[in-house]
Motif scaffolding. Structure first.
Motif, PDB file in Angstrom:
ATOM      1  N   PRO A  12       0.813  -1.209   0.000  1.00  0.00           N
ATOM      2  CA  PRO A  12       0.000   0.000   0.000  1.00  0.00           C
ATOM      3  C   PRO A  12       0.853   1.269   0.000  1.00  0.00           C
ATOM      4  N   LYS A  13       0.299   2.297  -0.608  1.00  0.00           N
ATOM      5  CA  LYS A  13       1.033   3.550  -0.811  1.00  0.00           C
ATOM      6  C   LYS A  13       1.406   4.260   0.478  1.00  0.00           C
ATOM      7  N   TYR A  14       0.710   3.973   1.590  1.00  0.00           N
ATOM      8  CA  TYR A  14       1.076   4.649   2.839  1.00  0.00           C
ATOM      9  C   TYR A  14       2.444   4.199   3.368  1.00  0.00           C
ATOM     10  N   LEU A  15       3.002   3.144   2.790  1.00  0.00           N
ATOM     11  CA  LEU A  15       4.360   2.718   3.158  1.00  0.00           C
ATOM     12  C   LEU A  15       5.430   3.479   2.370  1.00  0.00           C
ATOM     13  N   GLN A  16       5.006   4.093   1.274  1.00  0.00           N
ATOM     14  CA  GLN A  16       5.916   4.841   0.395  1.00  0.00           C
ATOM     15  C   GLN A  16       6.640   5.951   1.175  1.00  0.00           C
ATOM     16  N   GLY A  17       7.957   5.970   1.083  1.00  0.00           N
ATOM     17  CA  GLY A  17       8.750   7.043   1.676  1.00  0.00           C
ATOM     18  C   GLY A  17       9.151   6.819   3.123  1.00  0.00           C
ATOM     19  N   LEU A  18       8.669   5.740   3.743  1.00  0.00           N
ATOM     20  CA  LEU A  18       9.087   5.471   5.120  1.00  0.00           C
ATOM     21  C   LEU A  18      10.569   5.128   5.140  1.00  0.00           C
ATOM     22  N   ARG A  19      11.233   5.498   6.237  1.00  0.00           N
ATOM     23  CA  ARG A  19      12.682   5.303   6.353  1.00  0.00           C
ATOM     24  C   ARG A  19      13.024   4.472   7.577  1.00  0.00           C
ATOM     25  N   GLY A  20      14.120   3.741   7.450  1.00  0.00           N
ATOM     26  CA  GLY A  20      14.584   2.961   8.580  1.00  0.00           C
ATOM     27  C   GLY A  20      15.865   2.228   8.259  1.00  0.00           C
ATOM     28  N   VAL A  21      16.197   1.277   9.129  1.00  0.00           N
ATOM     29  CA  VAL A  21      17.408   0.472   8.986  1.00  0.00           C
ATOM     30  C   VAL A  21      16.994  -0.984   8.799  1.00  0.00           C
ATOM     31  N   VAL A  22      17.622  -1.649   7.831  1.00  0.00           N
ATOM     32  CA  VAL A  22      17.327  -3.062   7.589  1.00  0.00           C
ATOM     33  C   VAL A  22      17.815  -3.864   8.787  1.00  0.00           C
ATOM     34  N   LYS A  23      16.869  -4.542   9.428  1.00  0.00           N
ATOM     35  CA  LYS A  23      17.197  -5.366  10.603  1.00  0.00           C
ATOM     36  C   LYS A  23      17.630  -6.759  10.163  1.00  0.00           C
ATOM     37  N   SER A  24      16.885  -7.324   9.222  1.00  0.00           N
ATOM     38  CA  SER A  24      17.208  -8.663   8.729  1.00  0.00           C
ATOM     39  C   SER A  24      16.570  -8.861   7.363  1.00  0.00           C
ATOM     40  N   ILE A  25      17.037  -9.907   6.679  1.00  0.00           N
ATOM     41  CA  ILE A  25      16.494 -10.254   5.366  1.00  0.00           C
ATOM     42  C   ILE A  25      16.223 -11.749   5.333  1.00  0.00           C
ATOM     43  N   ASP A  26      15.018 -12.093   4.924  1.00  0.00           N
ATOM     44  CA  ASP A  26      14.653 -13.489   4.705  1.00  0.00           C
ATOM     45  C   ASP A  26      15.254 -13.874   3.367  1.00  0.00           C
ATOM     46  N   SER A  27      16.075 -14.884   3.342  1.00  0.00           N
ATOM     47  CA  SER A  27      16.788 -15.229   2.109  1.00  0.00           C
ATOM     48  C   SER A  27      16.013 -16.184   1.212  1.00  0.00           C
ATOM     49  N   GLY A  28      14.710 -16.284   1.399  1.00  0.00           N
ATOM     50  CA  GLY A  28      13.890 -17.133   0.543  1.00  0.00           C
ATOM     51  C   GLY A  28      13.867 -16.632  -0.888  1.00  0.00           C
ATOM     52  N   ARG A  29      13.101 -17.311  -1.728  1.00  0.00           N
ATOM     53  CA  ARG A  29      13.029 -16.963  -3.146  1.00  0.00           C
ATOM     54  C   ARG A  29      12.594 -15.515  -3.362  1.00  0.00           C
ATOM     55  N   LYS A  30      11.603 -15.075  -2.608  1.00  0.00           N
ATOM     56  CA  LYS A  30      11.160 -13.681  -2.680  1.00  0.00           C
ATOM     57  C   LYS A  30      11.718 -12.980  -1.451  1.00  0.00           C
ATOM     58  N   ARG A  31      12.917 -12.436  -1.591  1.00  0.00           N
ATOM     59  CA  ARG A  31      13.608 -11.832  -0.451  1.00  0.00           C
ATOM     60  C   ARG A  31      12.800 -10.695   0.153  1.00  0.00           C
ATOM     61  N   ARG A  32      12.572 -10.793   1.450  1.00  0.00           N
ATOM     62  CA  ARG A  32      11.818  -9.794   2.204  1.00  0.00           C
ATOM     63  C   ARG A  32      12.664  -9.321   3.370  1.00  0.00           C
ATOM     64  N   ALA A  33      12.498  -8.037   3.711  1.00  0.00           N
ATOM     65  CA  ALA A  33      13.290  -7.447   4.787  1.00  0.00           C
ATOM     66  C   ALA A  33      12.401  -7.047   5.952  1.00  0.00           C
ATOM     67  N   VAL A  34      13.014  -7.041   7.127  1.00  0.00           N
ATOM     68  CA  VAL A  34      12.430  -6.396   8.291  1.00  0.00           C
ATOM     69  C   VAL A  34      13.148  -5.062   8.386  1.00  0.00           C
TER      70      VAL A  34
END
Length: 123
Positions: free
Chosen positions: A59-81
């Protein structure tokens, strides 16, 4: 013999003045492929500990949010916390009633952000 170098003006001029339907289709496909390659390269640069801005996401309300990558799921579709900074945590809390509990908090771990939507910042 020296190689000829095309400028972006040369390419735009060709498209505007001489390109036919086949040429336009070829250019569009080349642009799509180049954008995907650049996106993949940028995603490969996302690592835990780096500051990022969330971009090109729904969703667009996530657009522009800032932070630090805590971790990354190394699965096929890599997702970050992404641990949001204080300002982004408040912005998220005000943007969606689902996250209203965040107003006044210093940070929040936002889970499931595609690494392709995490743009490493220069900060």
């Amino acid at each position: 013999m020296s190689a000829s170098v095309l400028t972006s003006s040369d390419v735009v001029g060709f498209i505007q003045e001489r390109a036919d339907e086949h040429d336009l289709t070829t250019v569009i496909e080349a642009v799509k492929a180049r954008r995907q390659m650049l996106r993949d390269q940028a995603a490969a640069a996302v690592k835990p500990g780096l500051e990022v801005v969330i971009d090109d996401i729904s969703p667009k309300y996530l657009q522009g949010l800032r932070g630090v990558v805590k971790s990354i799921d190394s699965g096929r579709k890599r997702r970050a916390v992404v641990t949001l900074d204080r300002e982004s945590t408040t912005t998220l809390g005000l943007a969606s009633s689902k996250f209203g509990f965040l107003v006044g908090r210093d940070s929040y771990d936002l889970d499931g952000i595609p690494v392709t939507c995490c743009k490493v910042t220069g900060a």
